[in-house]
Scaffold this motif. Sequence first.
Motif, PDB file in Angstrom:
ATOM      1  N   LEU A 281       1.169 -88.658  46.474  1.00 13.44           N
ATOM      2  CA  LEU A 281       0.117 -87.887  47.130  1.00 13.44           C
ATOM      3  C   LEU A 281      -0.791 -88.794  47.952  1.00 13.44           C
TER       4      LEU A 281
ATOM      5  N   THR B  66      -0.852 -88.653  52.067  1.00 18.16           N
ATOM      6  CA  THR B  66      -2.101 -88.256  52.720  1.00 18.16           C
ATOM      7  C   THR B  66      -2.567 -89.313  53.699  1.00 18.16           C
TER       8      THR B  66
ATOM      9  N   GLU C 205       1.053 -81.354  42.964  1.00 18.93           N
ATOM     10  CA  GLU C 205       0.225 -82.177  43.855  1.00 18.93           C
ATOM     11  C   GLU C 205      -1.109 -81.494  44.164  1.00 18.93           C
TER      12      GLU C 205
ATOM     13  N   MET D 276      -4.781 -83.102  43.339  1.00 24.44           N
ATOM     14  CA  MET D 276      -5.793 -83.269  44.384  1.00 24.44           C
ATOM     15  C   MET D 276      -7.098 -82.556  44.024  1.00 24.44           C
TER      16      MET D 276
END
Length: 197
Positions: free
Chosen positions: A106, A110, A165, A169
Amino acid sequence: MPKGENTRKRIIAKSAELFNQKGYAGSSLSDITELTGIKKGGIYRHFASKDEIALEAYSYAGGVVGRAIQEALEREATAMGKLLVFLKVYENVVEAPPFVGGCPLLNLATESDDGHPILRERARKGLTGTLDQMKSIILEGVQSGEFKSDLDIDALATLTLSIMEGGIMISKLDGDNRHMQMNMESLIAYFKAVCLR
């Protein structure tokens, strides 16, 4: 193990923690030297560039998480239980993630999106590997009769990873693991309503 190899592994392990917490762009070579206690010349004896360190570091971080997932998978007998493992290893992501800083996939995805092609490609490989592992588990569930035979394997793998995910987050951003817990409960309900025979 030779001293040089130990030094290289130390640089990788410490850099993995640094990048997973501060990101690639937010981490300097000076941060790496400070964290490892190794001067720039010593770093460059083992690595040609910060990019090379980053690629090795993200592989290392992914390996740590992968081993945690594999150990948990070995304790599960059902396909549903195995899919839930991917979320369970992150159920306490705020206080005790399987790797410091949260999910390496992740974080890398990102940060590298459109900005760093080499790291983006590494993130894509991690994505493909994770989805392939999930698809294999789902196929096993279909073949054993646990899951419905007409199940869309690709779609379920993507949904499971997205829920995982997203939960990571939101939980990290809010500082509260309840989001991960809610996502696990919702995924269990979905499996029972849509996937199980």
